[in-house]
Design a protein around this motif. Structure first.
Motif, PDB file in Angstrom:
ATOM      1  N   ILE A   1      38.835  43.745  41.122  1.00 26.62           N
ATOM      2  CA  ILE A   1      37.578  44.154  41.763  1.00 26.62           C
ATOM      3  C   ILE A   1      36.400  43.655  40.934  1.00 26.62           C
ATOM      4  O   ILE A   1      35.440  43.085  41.470  1.00 26.62           O
ATOM      5  CB  ILE A   1      37.527  45.688  41.934  1.00 26.62           C
ATOM      6  N   GLY A   2      36.473  43.837  39.610  1.00 26.94           N
ATOM      7  CA  GLY A   2      35.407  43.372  38.724  1.00 26.94           C
ATOM      8  C   GLY A   2      35.215  41.865  38.803  1.00 26.94           C
ATOM      9  O   GLY A   2      34.077  41.377  38.838  1.00 26.94           O
ATOM     10  N   ASP A   3      36.325  41.125  38.841  1.00 28.45           N
ATOM     11  CA  ASP A   3      36.240  39.667  38.946  1.00 28.45           C
ATOM     12  C   ASP A   3      35.545  39.248  40.239  1.00 28.45           C
ATOM     13  O   ASP A   3      34.687  38.369  40.233  1.00 28.45           O
ATOM     14  CB  ASP A   3      37.637  39.031  38.892  1.00 28.45           C
ATOM     15  N   ARG A   4      35.913  39.906  41.350  1.00 28.94           N
ATOM     16  CA  ARG A   4      35.318  39.550  42.646  1.00 28.94           C
ATOM     17  C   ARG A   4      33.833  39.878  42.658  1.00 28.94           C
ATOM     18  O   ARG A   4      33.010  39.099  43.139  1.00 28.94           O
ATOM     19  CB  ARG A   4      36.038  40.289  43.770  1.00 28.94           C
ATOM     20  N   LEU A   5      33.465  41.019  42.083  1.00 24.25           N
ATOM     21  CA  LEU A   5      32.043  41.376  42.013  1.00 24.25           C
ATOM     22  C   LEU A   5      31.280  40.380  41.141  1.00 24.25           C
ATOM     23  O   LEU A   5      30.145  40.009  41.460  1.00 24.25           O
ATOM     24  CB  LEU A   5      31.866  42.800  41.476  1.00 24.25           C
TER      25      LEU A   5
ATOM     26  N   VAL B   1      41.121  36.528  50.640  1.00 20.45           N
ATOM     27  CA  VAL B   1      41.011  37.495  49.556  1.00 20.45           C
ATOM     28  C   VAL B   1      42.069  37.192  48.499  1.00 20.45           C
ATOM     29  O   VAL B   1      41.765  36.958  47.340  1.00 20.45           O
ATOM     30  CB  VAL B   1      41.138  38.946  50.072  1.00 20.45           C
ATOM     31  N   GLY B   2      43.324  37.201  48.905  1.00 21.28           N
ATOM     32  CA  GLY B   2      44.428  36.855  48.015  1.00 21.28           C
ATOM     33  C   GLY B   2      44.514  37.680  46.745  1.00 21.28           C
ATOM     34  O   GLY B   2      43.732  38.588  46.497  1.00 21.28           O
ATOM     35  N   GLY B   3      45.507  37.377  45.947  1.00 26.24           N
ATOM     36  CA  GLY B   3      45.666  37.946  44.623  1.00 26.24           C
ATOM     37  C   GLY B   3      45.799  39.457  44.573  1.00 26.24           C
ATOM     38  O   GLY B   3      46.244  40.107  45.508  1.00 26.24           O
ATOM     39  N   LYS B   4      45.414  40.007  43.433  1.00 27.17           N
ATOM     40  CA  LYS B   4      45.559  41.429  43.156  1.00 27.17           C
ATOM     41  C   LYS B   4      44.737  42.305  44.097  1.00 27.17           C
ATOM     42  O   LYS B   4      45.150  43.408  44.442  1.00 27.17           O
ATOM     43  CB  LYS B   4      45.154  41.737  41.703  1.00 27.17           C
ATOM     44  N   LEU B   5      43.569  41.821  44.500  1.00 26.31           N
ATOM     45  CA  LEU B   5      42.710  42.620  45.379  1.00 26.31           C
ATOM     46  C   LEU B   5      43.394  42.840  46.732  1.00 26.31           C
ATOM     47  O   LEU B   5      43.432  43.955  47.244  1.00 26.31           O
ATOM     48  CB  LEU B   5      41.355  41.931  45.545  1.00 26.31           C
ATOM     49  N   GLN B   6      43.969  41.781  47.276  1.00 29.68           N
ATOM     50  CA  GLN B   6      44.675  41.906  48.549  1.00 29.68           C
ATOM     51  C   GLN B   6      45.941  42.752  48.380  1.00 29.68           C
ATOM     52  O   GLN B   6      46.248  43.596  49.220  1.00 29.68           O
ATOM     53  CB  GLN B   6      45.027  40.530  49.100  1.00 29.68           C
ATOM     54  N   GLU B   7      46.634  42.537  47.289  1.00 30.18           N
ATOM     55  CA  GLU B   7      47.832  43.333  47.003  1.00 30.18           C
ATOM     56  C   GLU B   7      47.490  44.820  46.938  1.00 30.18           C
ATOM     57  O   GLU B   7      48.199  45.657  47.509  1.00 30.18           O
ATOM     58  CB  GLU B   7      48.440  42.883  45.679  1.00 30.18           C
ATOM     59  N   MET B   8      46.401  45.160  46.249  1.00 34.45           N
ATOM     60  CA  MET B   8      45.987  46.550  46.130  1.00 34.45           C
ATOM     61  C   MET B   8      45.745  47.154  47.515  1.00 34.45           C
ATOM     62  O   MET B   8      46.235  48.238  47.822  1.00 34.45           O
ATOM     63  CB  MET B   8      44.714  46.685  45.296  1.00 34.45           C
ATOM     64  N   ALA B   9      44.999  46.451  48.349  1.00 32.54           N
ATOM     65  CA  ALA B   9      44.692  46.956  49.686  1.00 32.54           C
ATOM     66  C   ALA B   9      45.972  47.158  50.491  1.00 32.54           C
ATOM     67  O   ALA B   9      46.133  48.188  51.169  1.00 32.54           O
ATOM     68  CB  ALA B   9      43.745  46.000  50.403  1.00 32.54           C
TER      69      ALA B   9
ATOM     70  N   ASP C   1      44.942  56.355  42.466  1.00 30.41           N
ATOM     71  CA  ASP C   1      45.781  55.661  41.494  1.00 30.41           C
ATOM     72  C   ASP C   1      45.422  54.176  41.425  1.00 30.41           C
ATOM     73  O   ASP C   1      45.431  53.572  40.349  1.00 30.41           O
ATOM     74  CB  ASP C   1      47.266  55.821  41.830  1.00 30.41           C
ATOM     75  N   ALA C   2      45.121  53.588  42.574  1.00 26.61           N
ATOM     76  CA  ALA C   2      44.778  52.163  42.612  1.00 26.61           C
ATOM     77  C   ALA C   2      43.524  51.871  41.794  1.00 26.61           C
ATOM     78  O   ALA C   2      43.474  50.897  41.039  1.00 26.61           O
ATOM     79  CB  ALA C   2      44.586  51.695  44.054  1.00 26.61           C
ATOM     80  N   ILE C   3      42.519  52.738  41.915  1.00 21.02           N
ATOM     81  CA  ILE C   3      41.280  52.468  41.182  1.00 21.02           C
ATOM     82  C   ILE C   3      41.412  52.802  39.701  1.00 21.02           C
ATOM     83  O   ILE C   3      40.548  52.438  38.912  1.00 21.02           O
ATOM     84  CB  ILE C   3      40.050  53.173  41.811  1.00 21.02           C
ATOM     85  N   GLU C   4      42.504  53.473  39.342  1.00 18.22           N
ATOM     86  CA  GLU C   4      42.772  53.745  37.928  1.00 18.22           C
ATOM     87  C   GLU C   4      43.748  52.739  37.324  1.00 18.22           C
ATOM     88  O   GLU C   4      44.082  52.838  36.149  1.00 18.22           O
ATOM     89  CB  GLU C   4      43.303  55.177  37.773  1.00 18.22           C
ATOM     90  N   THR C   5      44.203  51.767  38.119  1.00 13.53           N
ATOM     91  CA  THR C   5      45.139  50.749  37.653  1.00 13.53           C
ATOM     92  C   THR C   5      44.338  49.574  37.097  1.00 13.53           C
ATOM     93  O   THR C   5      43.579  48.939  37.836  1.00 13.53           O
ATOM     94  CB  THR C   5      46.049  50.287  38.817  1.00 13.53           C
ATOM     95  N   PRO C   6      44.495  49.275  35.805  1.00 12.65           N
ATOM     96  CA  PRO C   6      43.684  48.212  35.187  1.00 12.65           C
ATOM     97  C   PRO C   6      43.736  46.861  35.913  1.00 12.65           C
ATOM     98  O   PRO C   6      42.702  46.231  36.110  1.00 12.65           O
ATOM     99  CB  PRO C   6      44.267  48.107  33.776  1.00 12.65           C
ATOM    100  N   GLY C   7      44.892  46.417  36.345  1.00 12.32           N
ATOM    101  CA  GLY C   7      44.986  45.124  37.035  1.00 12.32           C
ATOM    102  C   GLY C   7      44.168  45.078  38.314  1.00 12.32           C
ATOM    103  O   GLY C   7      43.531  44.067  38.631  1.00 12.32           O
TER     104      GLY C   7
END
Length: 133
Positions: free
Chosen positions: A69-73, A38-46, A58-64
């Protein structure tokens, strides 16, 4: 996630509609946090959400994080668009098998969580011997 405290399913009820959805979200976050692919921001968020350093709302309201999530989708959509018909059919079959396995696992977990416990500890029994002098 090493020795850190981890949130519980209940801690996700600010974004989940019911305890079952909170449980599934918790499991999904663990997969994202623990999978090195997974790596990157997505893994960091989790990892941040599971450690309780940031709430899911708060996480889903954080632009980064939303960008990640958008990039992965987007990657998943492009991969699906580039599949041949044979690959799509194989993916559908694999998904159906995986989905059935997940439903079975979830039913077993639900039964363990919600089922009667054989080790119930109750208060003192009534009607037992009296120690009157």
């Amino acid at each position: 996630m090493s020795n850190e405290r981890e949130i519980r399913d209940e801690d996700l009820m600010d974004v989940a509609q019911d305890p079952e959805q909170a449980h599934r979200l918790h499991k999904a976050l663990k997969v994202l946090a623990d999978n090195p692919k997974v790596g990157g921001k997505l893994q960091e968020m989790a990892q941040e959400v599971l450690a309780g350093r940031i709430g899911m709302k708060d996480a889903i309201e954080t632009p980064g994080y939303m960008d990640a999530i958008g990039d992965r989708l987007g990657e998943m959509r492009r991969a699906a668009e580039n599949q041949t018909m044979a690959e799509r059919e194989e993916s559908r079959t694999k998904f159906a098998t995986w989905q059935q396995e997940q439903e079975t696992k979830e039913a077993e977990e639900r039964a363990e969580r919600d089922g009667p416990s054989l080790n119930i500890v109750t208060g003192a029994r009534r009607g037992g011997r009296s120690h009157r002098g």
